[in-house]
Design a protein around this motif. Sequence first.
Motif, PDB file in Angstrom:
ATOM      1  N   ALA A   1       0.831  -1.209   0.000  1.00  0.00           N
ATOM      2  CA  ALA A   1       0.000   0.000   0.000  1.00  0.00           C
ATOM      3  C   ALA A   1       0.861   1.252   0.000  1.00  0.00           C
ATOM      4  O   ALA A   1       0.570   2.214  -0.728  1.00  0.00           O
ATOM      5  N   TRP A   2       1.913   1.238   0.789  1.00  0.00           N
ATOM      6  CA  TRP A   2       2.797   2.403   0.852  1.00  0.00           C
ATOM      7  C   TRP A   2       3.514   2.602  -0.485  1.00  0.00           C
ATOM      8  O   TRP A   2       3.595   3.720  -0.991  1.00  0.00           O
ATOM      9  N   ALA A   3       3.998   1.531  -1.071  1.00  0.00           N
ATOM     10  CA  ALA A   3       4.678   1.620  -2.366  1.00  0.00           C
ATOM     11  C   ALA A   3       3.710   2.086  -3.448  1.00  0.00           C
ATOM     12  O   ALA A   3       4.071   2.907  -4.311  1.00  0.00           O
ATOM     13  N   ASP A   4       2.474   1.591  -3.405  1.00  0.00           N
ATOM     14  CA  ASP A   4       1.470   2.010  -4.385  1.00  0.00           C
ATOM     15  C   ASP A   4       1.156   3.495  -4.239  1.00  0.00           C
ATOM     16  O   ASP A   4       1.039   4.226  -5.230  1.00  0.00           O
ATOM     17  N   ALA A   5       0.995   3.957  -3.000  1.00  0.00           N
ATOM     18  CA  ALA A   5       0.703   5.371  -2.757  1.00  0.00           C
ATOM     19  C   ALA A   5       1.865   6.255  -3.231  1.00  0.00           C
ATOM     20  O   ALA A   5       1.655   7.308  -3.851  1.00  0.00           O
ATOM     21  N   CYS A   6       3.099   5.818  -2.966  1.00  0.00           N
ATOM     22  CA  CYS A   6       4.260   6.591  -3.415  1.00  0.00           C
ATOM     23  C   CYS A   6       4.341   6.640  -4.938  1.00  0.00           C
ATOM     24  O   CYS A   6       4.653   7.680  -5.528  1.00  0.00           O
ATOM     25  N   ALA A   7       4.058   5.521  -5.587  1.00  0.00           N
ATOM     26  CA  ALA A   7       4.085   5.471  -7.054  1.00  0.00           C
ATOM     27  C   ALA A   7       3.016   6.387  -7.648  1.00  0.00           C
ATOM     28  O   ALA A   7       3.271   7.089  -8.635  1.00  0.00           O
ATOM     29  N   GLU A   8       1.846   6.414  -7.037  1.00  0.00           N
ATOM     30  CA  GLU A   8       0.772   7.299  -7.512  1.00  0.00           C
ATOM     31  C   GLU A   8       1.172   8.766  -7.335  1.00  0.00           C
ATOM     32  O   GLU A   8       0.942   9.589  -8.220  1.00  0.00           O
ATOM     33  N   ASP A   9       1.733   9.097  -6.182  1.00  0.00           N
ATOM     34  CA  ASP A   9       2.179  10.465  -5.940  1.00  0.00           C
ATOM     35  C   ASP A   9       3.269  10.878  -6.922  1.00  0.00           C
ATOM     36  O   ASP A   9       3.267  11.998  -7.437  1.00  0.00           O
TER      37      ASP A   9
END
Length: 152
Positions: A13-21
């Motif tokens: 989830a953290w990696a996905d959120a960072c990639a989206e940002d």
Amino acid sequence: MSEATDRPADEDAWADACAEDLAAEQARRRAAYGPPPGSAAEELRKLVDAVADKLGSFQAPLLGMAAQGAVQQVIQQAKAAVEPVIERNPDVFDHIAAAGNELLAAYRSAVQGQEGRWTRGAGDPAGTEKKAEGPEGPRDEGSGAGEHIDLD
């Protein structure tokens, strides 16, 4: 059951959120500043194409049809000579661009050093000469701006 076991865990989830940002920030920068520059090889291709287009547009009103055909032939030959070099050695152009930046930095440093010497005055090119502190010093020149030279 605890709350942690009731819902499935999303480990990324953290990696996905960072990639989206990151994607959103990159899109914002592309919108604000345009596309990022490509490699040096791609930029050279763009330069060759732009120069060829500009030369083609200049020659049309100035020269006759025979001369314009000769100019177009020279442009095509130049493109044909440059393109294989770019294809075989794209990394070389990145190194050349980096070397050019280093040369520019060295030149800028030399010019700034020379400008500093010019603004300090021509009497001491290295900027190491000790200035007199008072009227009792050996270089008492009074109120004049020039340096006194004893000719005796």
